[in-house]
Write a protein that holds these residues in place. Structure first.
Motif, PDB file in Angstrom:
ATOM      1  N   GLN A  29       0.814  -1.209   0.000  1.00 27.72           N
ATOM      2  CA  GLN A  29       0.000   0.000   0.000  1.00 27.72           C
ATOM      3  C   GLN A  29       0.851   1.263   0.000  1.00 27.72           C
ATOM      4  OE1 GLN A  29      -3.340   0.302  -0.390  1.00 27.72           O
ATOM      5  NE2 GLN A  29      -3.142  -1.859  -0.873  1.00 27.72           N
ATOM      6  N   GLY A  30       2.031   1.185   0.586  1.00 20.78           N
ATOM      7  CA  GLY A  30       2.905   2.349   0.597  1.00 20.78           C
ATOM      8  C   GLY A  30       2.346   3.475   1.433  1.00 20.78           C
ATOM      9  N   GLY A  31       3.092   4.555   1.436  1.00 22.06           N
ATOM     10  CA  GLY A  31       2.667   5.735   2.176  1.00 22.06           C
ATOM     11  C   GLY A  31       2.195   6.804   1.217  1.00 22.06           C
ATOM     12  N   ASP A  32       2.293   8.022   1.667  1.00 17.94           N
ATOM     13  CA  ASP A  32       1.896   9.131   0.815  1.00 17.94           C
ATOM     14  C   ASP A  32       3.097   9.762   0.132  1.00 17.94           C
ATOM     15  OD1 ASP A  32      -0.893   9.067   0.928  1.00 17.94           O
ATOM     16  OD2 ASP A  32      -0.889   9.985   2.901  1.00 17.94           O
ATOM     17  N   ASN A  33       4.166   9.001  -0.045  1.00 24.65           N
ATOM     18  CA  ASN A  33       5.340   9.490  -0.769  1.00 24.65           C
ATOM     19  C   ASN A  33       5.418   8.897  -2.165  1.00 24.65           C
ATOM     20  OD1 ASN A  33       6.286  11.143   1.315  1.00 24.65           O
ATOM     21  ND2 ASN A  33       7.178   9.383   2.346  1.00 24.65           N
ATOM     22  N   ASN A  34       4.317   8.337  -2.669  1.00 23.82           N
ATOM     23  CA  ASN A  34       4.273   7.830  -4.034  1.00 23.82           C
ATOM     24  C   ASN A  34       4.245   9.032  -4.974  1.00 23.82           C
ATOM     25  OD1 ASN A  34       3.818   5.134  -3.014  1.00 23.82           O
ATOM     26  ND2 ASN A  34       1.728   5.814  -2.595  1.00 23.82           N
ATOM     27  N   THR A  35       5.068   8.991  -6.016  1.00 26.74           N
ATOM     28  CA  THR A  35       5.120  10.140  -6.927  1.00 26.74           C
ATOM     29  C   THR A  35       5.271   9.706  -8.379  1.00 26.74           C
ATOM     30  OG1 THR A  35       7.510  10.336  -6.656  1.00 26.74           O
ATOM     31  CG2 THR A  35       6.140  11.718  -5.228  1.00 26.74           C
ATOM     32  N   LEU A  36       4.790  10.562  -9.248  1.00 31.69           N
ATOM     33  CA  LEU A  36       5.081  10.493 -10.668  1.00 31.69           C
ATOM     34  C   LEU A  36       5.842  11.774 -10.978  1.00 31.69           C
ATOM     35  CD1 LEU A  36       4.720   9.204 -13.490  1.00 31.69           C
ATOM     36  CD2 LEU A  36       2.671  10.622 -13.722  1.00 31.69           C
ATOM     37  N   THR A  37       7.067  11.635 -11.430  1.00 31.47           N
ATOM     38  CA  THR A  37       7.860  12.803 -11.791  1.00 31.47           C
ATOM     39  C   THR A  37       7.807  12.944 -13.308  1.00 31.47           C
ATOM     40  OG1 THR A  37       9.286  12.503  -9.879  1.00 31.47           O
ATOM     41  CG2 THR A  37      10.112  13.914 -11.640  1.00 31.47           C
ATOM     42  N   LEU A  38       7.045  13.934 -13.738  1.00 33.18           N
ATOM     43  CA  LEU A  38       6.917  14.213 -15.167  1.00 33.18           C
ATOM     44  C   LEU A  38       8.092  15.066 -15.610  1.00 33.18           C
ATOM     45  CD1 LEU A  38       3.188  15.302 -15.482  1.00 33.18           C
ATOM     46  CD2 LEU A  38       4.193  13.205 -16.367  1.00 33.18           C
ATOM     47  N   VAL A  39       8.668  14.718 -16.730  1.00 35.66           N
ATOM     48  CA  VAL A  39       9.661  15.574 -17.370  1.00 35.66           C
ATOM     49  C   VAL A  39       8.943  16.171 -18.571  1.00 35.66           C
ATOM     50  CG1 VAL A  39      11.948  15.707 -18.411  1.00 35.66           C
ATOM     51  CG2 VAL A  39      11.512  14.082 -16.549  1.00 35.66           C
ATOM     52  N   VAL A  40       8.722  17.483 -18.524  1.00 31.65           N
ATOM     53  CA  VAL A  40       7.842  18.143 -19.487  1.00 31.65           C
ATOM     54  C   VAL A  40       8.410  19.472 -19.964  1.00 31.65           C
ATOM     55  CG1 VAL A  40       5.729  17.091 -18.567  1.00 31.65           C
ATOM     56  CG2 VAL A  40       6.538  19.233 -17.616  1.00 31.65           C
ATOM     57  N   SER A  41       7.854  19.944 -21.067  1.00 34.09           N
ATOM     58  CA  SER A  41       8.090  21.305 -21.550  1.00 34.09           C
ATOM     59  C   SER A  41       6.839  21.736 -22.302  1.00 34.09           C
ATOM     60  CB  SER A  41       9.327  21.372 -22.452  1.00 34.09           C
ATOM     61  OG  SER A  41       9.108  20.650 -23.643  1.00 34.09           O
ATOM     62  N   HIS A  42       6.776  23.024 -22.656  1.00 33.61           N
ATOM     63  CA  HIS A  42       5.625  23.522 -23.428  1.00 33.61           C
ATOM     64  C   HIS A  42       6.050  24.749 -24.220  1.00 33.61           C
ATOM     65  CE1 HIS A  42       5.004  26.857 -20.620  1.00 33.61           C
ATOM     66  NE2 HIS A  42       5.172  25.988 -19.645  1.00 33.61           N
ATOM     67  N   THR A 115       1.744  23.667 -27.926  1.00 37.72           N
ATOM     68  CA  THR A 115       2.363  22.346 -27.797  1.00 37.72           C
ATOM     69  C   THR A 115       2.888  22.129 -26.392  1.00 37.72           C
ATOM     70  OG1 THR A 115       4.566  23.103 -28.447  1.00 37.72           O
ATOM     71  CG2 THR A 115       3.123  22.323 -30.208  1.00 37.72           C
ATOM     72  N   ALA A 116       2.898  20.883 -26.006  1.00 38.84           N
ATOM     73  CA  ALA A 116       3.532  20.445 -24.762  1.00 38.84           C
ATOM     74  C   ALA A 116       4.183  19.096 -25.064  1.00 38.84           C
ATOM     75  CB  ALA A 116       2.505  20.298 -23.649  1.00 38.84           C
ATOM     76  N   THR A 117       5.276  18.809 -24.371  1.00 40.06           N
ATOM     77  CA  THR A 117       5.973  17.538 -24.554  1.00 40.06           C
ATOM     78  C   THR A 117       6.138  16.855 -23.211  1.00 40.06           C
ATOM     79  OG1 THR A 117       7.187  18.447 -26.437  1.00 40.06           O
ATOM     80  CG2 THR A 117       8.067  16.435 -25.444  1.00 40.06           C
ATOM     81  N   VAL A 118       5.839  15.564 -23.183  1.00 38.85           N
ATOM     82  CA  VAL A 118       6.119  14.721 -22.017  1.00 38.85           C
ATOM     83  C   VAL A 118       7.260  13.809 -22.445  1.00 38.85           C
ATOM     84  CG1 VAL A 118       5.213  13.038 -20.383  1.00 38.85           C
ATOM     85  CG2 VAL A 118       3.704  14.819 -21.298  1.00 38.85           C
ATOM     86  N   TYR A 119       8.371  13.866 -21.715  1.00 36.78           N
ATOM     87  CA  TYR A 119       9.582  13.155 -22.115  1.00 36.78           C
ATOM     88  C   TYR A 119       9.678  11.765 -21.489  1.00 36.78           C
ATOM     89  CZ  TYR A 119      10.996  17.666 -23.916  1.00 36.78           C
ATOM     90  OH  TYR A 119      11.037  18.834 -24.618  1.00 36.78           O
ATOM     91  N   LYS A 120      10.410  10.900 -22.173  1.00 36.53           N
ATOM     92  CA  LYS A 120      10.557   9.513 -21.733  1.00 36.53           C
ATOM     93  C   LYS A 120      11.311   9.380 -20.416  1.00 36.53           C
ATOM     94  CE  LYS A 120      14.494   8.855 -24.816  1.00 36.53           C
ATOM     95  NZ  LYS A 120      14.906   8.198 -26.058  1.00 36.53           N
ATOM     96  N   GLN A 121      11.928  10.433 -19.942  1.00 34.22           N
ATOM     97  CA  GLN A 121      12.614  10.392 -18.647  1.00 34.22           C
ATOM     98  C   GLN A 121      11.636  10.475 -17.471  1.00 34.22           C
ATOM     99  OE1 GLN A 121      13.499  12.396 -21.201  1.00 34.22           O
ATOM    100  NE2 GLN A 121      15.521  11.649 -21.767  1.00 34.22           N
ATOM    101  N   THR A 122      10.344  10.616 -17.757  1.00 34.09           N
ATOM    102  CA  THR A 122       9.309  10.587 -16.725  1.00 34.09           C
ATOM    103  C   THR A 122       9.451   9.301 -15.928  1.00 34.09           C
ATOM    104  OG1 THR A 122       7.810  11.997 -17.956  1.00 34.09           O
ATOM    105  CG2 THR A 122       6.794  10.440 -16.428  1.00 34.09           C
ATOM    106  N   ARG A 123       9.233   9.370 -14.606  1.00 34.42           N
ATOM    107  CA  ARG A 123       9.429   8.181 -13.768  1.00 34.42           C
ATOM    108  C   ARG A 123       8.388   8.084 -12.651  1.00 34.42           C
ATOM    109  NH1 ARG A 123      13.065  11.976 -13.347  1.00 34.42           N
ATOM    110  NH2 ARG A 123      13.617  12.822 -11.341  1.00 34.42           N
ATOM    111  N   LEU A 124       8.153   6.851 -12.243  1.00 30.41           N
ATOM    112  CA  LEU A 124       7.165   6.495 -11.229  1.00 30.41           C
ATOM    113  C   LEU A 124       7.897   5.940 -10.008  1.00 30.41           C
ATOM    114  CD1 LEU A 124       4.177   5.773 -10.408  1.00 30.41           C
ATOM    115  CD2 LEU A 124       4.569   3.602 -11.577  1.00 30.41           C
ATOM    116  N   ARG A 125       7.432   6.330  -8.819  1.00 34.51           N
ATOM    117  CA  ARG A 125       8.021   5.813  -7.595  1.00 34.51           C
ATOM    118  C   ARG A 125       6.923   5.511  -6.567  1.00 34.51           C
ATOM    119  NH1 ARG A 125      11.386   9.555  -3.661  1.00 34.51           N
ATOM    120  NH2 ARG A 125       9.276   9.997  -3.043  1.00 34.51           N
ATOM    121  N   TYR A 126       6.893   4.250  -6.112  1.00 35.59           N
ATOM    122  CA  TYR A 126       6.027   3.870  -4.993  1.00 35.59           C
ATOM    123  C   TYR A 126       6.914   3.779  -3.766  1.00 35.59           C
ATOM    124  CZ  TYR A 126       2.464   2.584  -8.414  1.00 35.59           C
ATOM    125  OH  TYR A 126       1.538   2.602  -9.426  1.00 35.59           O
TER     126      TYR A 126
END
Length: 127
Positions: A29-42, A115-126
């Motif tokens: 279940q994890g805690g409340d430190n789960n994050t999605l770090t988007l690498v983006v530009s626009h 335009t906006a870009t979401v980059y492949k360096q985006t990462r998920l952390r539980y």
């Protein structure tokens, strides 16, 4: 996300949507430190007063930000993923962009600078 075959995605238009279907944390279940770090530009010339992005986790908004000149260049946006909103198997993450140009009214709907870009360096952390 690169390991899952995720590539850079360029989004265009007045409203643009980006959907991710991500594996859940399983029985952890994890805690409340789960994050999605988007690498983006626009686009740099968007109207910061009305141009926004909002992140949804399983159809619930969890984070919003304005698209300003400071956020135009490639940068990281960390989005909290509350444990109470996560499903154990698969989670739908949606990023909704609303992009407008200054003083254009409705005539900017198809402008190439929306335009906006979401980059492949985006990462998920539980955690």
């Amino acid at each position: 996300m690169q390991q899952q075959g995720f590539n850079d995605r360029v989004l265009q238009g007045y409203t643009a949507f980006f959907d991710l279907f991500l594996p859940g944390p399983g029985r952890f279940q994890g805690g409340d430190n789960n994050t999605l770090t988007l690498v983006v530009s626009h686009g740099e010339i968007l109207d910061p007063a009305v141009s926004t992005a909002t992140a949804f986790v399983n159809d619930v908004p969890v984070h919003s930000w304005f698209l300003t000149p400071d956020t135009a260049r490639q940068r990281e946006i960390t989005i909290p993923l509350p444990a109470s909103r996560l499903k154990p198997n698969t989670n739908h993450i949606e990023i909704r962009y609303i992009m407008r140009l200054p003083r254009e009214g409705c005539s900017d709907l198809g402008h190439p600078s929306l335009t906006a870009t979401v980059y492949k360096q985006t990462r998920l952390r539980y955690q």
